[in-house]
Scaffold this motif. Structure first.
Motif, mmCIF file in Angstrom:
data_model
loop_
_atom_site.group_PDB
_atom_site.id
_atom_site.type_symbol
_atom_site.label_atom_id
_atom_site.label_comp_id
_atom_site.label_asym_id
_atom_site.label_seq_id
_atom_site.Cartn_x
_atom_site.Cartn_y
_atom_site.Cartn_z
ATOM 1 N N LYS A 84 42.679 -77.077 -2.537
ATOM 2 C CA LYS A 84 41.337 -76.816 -3.040
ATOM 3 C C LYS A 84 41.388 -77.067 -4.539
ATOM 4 O O LYS A 84 42.028 -76.309 -5.278
ATOM 5 C CB LYS A 84 40.907 -75.378 -2.744
ATOM 6 N N THR A 139 34.855 -82.166 2.766
ATOM 7 C CA THR A 139 33.901 -81.287 2.090
ATOM 8 C C THR A 139 33.303 -80.268 3.049
ATOM 9 O O THR A 139 32.946 -80.601 4.180
ATOM 10 C CB THR A 139 32.758 -82.104 1.459
ATOM 11 N N SER A 142 29.153 -77.658 -0.417
ATOM 12 C CA SER A 142 29.330 -78.265 -1.738
ATOM 13 C C SER A 142 30.762 -78.124 -2.238
ATOM 14 O O SER A 142 31.062 -78.504 -3.368
ATOM 15 C CB SER A 142 28.375 -77.604 -2.746
ATOM 16 N N GLU A 143 31.657 -77.580 -1.395
ATOM 17 C CA GLU A 143 33.040 -77.352 -1.819
ATOM 18 C C GLU A 143 33.929 -78.516 -1.399
ATOM 19 O O GLU A 143 34.138 -78.742 -0.207
ATOM 20 C CB GLU A 143 33.580 -76.051 -1.216
ATOM 21 N N TRP A 145 37.473 -80.467 -0.856
ATOM 22 C CA TRP A 145 38.891 -80.252 -0.619
ATOM 23 C C TRP A 145 39.565 -81.617 -0.631
ATOM 24 O O TRP A 145 38.913 -82.643 -0.428
ATOM 25 C CB TRP A 145 39.132 -79.569 0.729
#
Length: 261
Positions: A84, A139, A142-143, A145
């Motif tokens: 992450k 993803t 909105s995060e 990886w």
């Protein structure tokens, strides 16, 4: 099953948890692709930051630009790591360079040979490729990886004819036995250290291993080839080349160094 792989599996069982290594290690005797396996674990919410998948062999290993990666049993470190990112999205390019630096440091620590790095993330010994690196983004909402795929040729004594002029193993370059477990034990802390560095520090370290600047290169982009001189690395990770008096930044391309006659 080979003895070296047994050592890796036993070590991973004994120490391959997040609290002792910083990574959760999964070992597989065989898999199509460690990147694809880890990607599916992530989709199924069974993998978190620091999940490291290592296979003794891959039957469908993945390389850059859609290529395959030869991953025979008992011969290399074929692995994928889920991270992450702590860097901002505009700095994510640095993770590719960080992985290359970590591999170079681990190889140097294990064999006392100093590798060279070629843009964007090839690791070379004796001007031949001993390691390939492939980053893939995944993803959740909105995060973002990142899956970092690493393939290191360790113990091969020979390669298929199509690769014999361009590929090399650590053992071939070192002219002495190289143990995969020792390399892995050196690689894990190198990855942790470099992935926690800022992008500027990473690029400085990467350039310390790079010997291609000043050399003539062939830049392959889609259906075109450009002959140019490699002159530097841009702050955003692009390769700066000089062609007909103009400086150009290259991003998605295959670059080959033209050897002097």
């Amino acid at each position: 099953m080979n003895h070296d792989w047994d050592n890796i599996k036993n070590w991973s069982l004994a120490r391959g948890n997040f609290h002792t290594t910083g990574y959760t290690i999964i070992t597989l005797d065989a898999i199509g692709s460690t990147n694809e396996y880890l990607k599916q674990l992530w989709r199924d919410e069974k993998a978190q930051h620091g999940c490291l998948v290592i296979a003794d062999t891959q039957t469908a290993g993945k390389g850059r630009l859609g290529r395959t990666w030869e991953s025979p049993p008992g011969s290399g470190l074929w692995m994928s790591l889920l991270i992450k990112p702590s860097l901002s999205p505009d700095k994510h390019f640095a993770y590719s360079f960080a992985a290359a630096v970590a591999v170079a440091e681990a190889i140097e620590q294990t064999t006392r040979l100093r590798p060279e790095l070629k843009w964007p993330n090839d690791v070379l010994l004796c001007q031949k490729k001993c390691c390939g690196i492939l980053l893939e983004s995944v993803t959740t909402g909105s995060e973002p990886w990142i899956i970092v795929g690493i393939g290191i040729n360790v113990t091969q004594e020979s390669f298929p004819d199509a690769l014999s002029d361009t590929a090399i193993s650590l053992q071939q370059a070192h002219a002495a036995p190289v143990h995969r477990l020792q390399l892995l034990q050196n690689l894990i802390p190198a990855l942790q250290s470099n992935f926690s560095s800022d992008s500027r520090e990473i690029l400085i370290k990467w350039q310390s291993y790079c010997r291609m600047f000043g050399a003539m290169v062939s830049v392959f982009q889609q259906d075109s080839v450009m002959e140019a001189k490699a002159v530097g690395l841009a702050p955003d990770g692009g390769l700066v080349v000089e062609n007909e008096g103009k400086r150009i930044k290259v991003y998605a391309a295959d670059v080959k160094i033209r050897l002097k006659n």
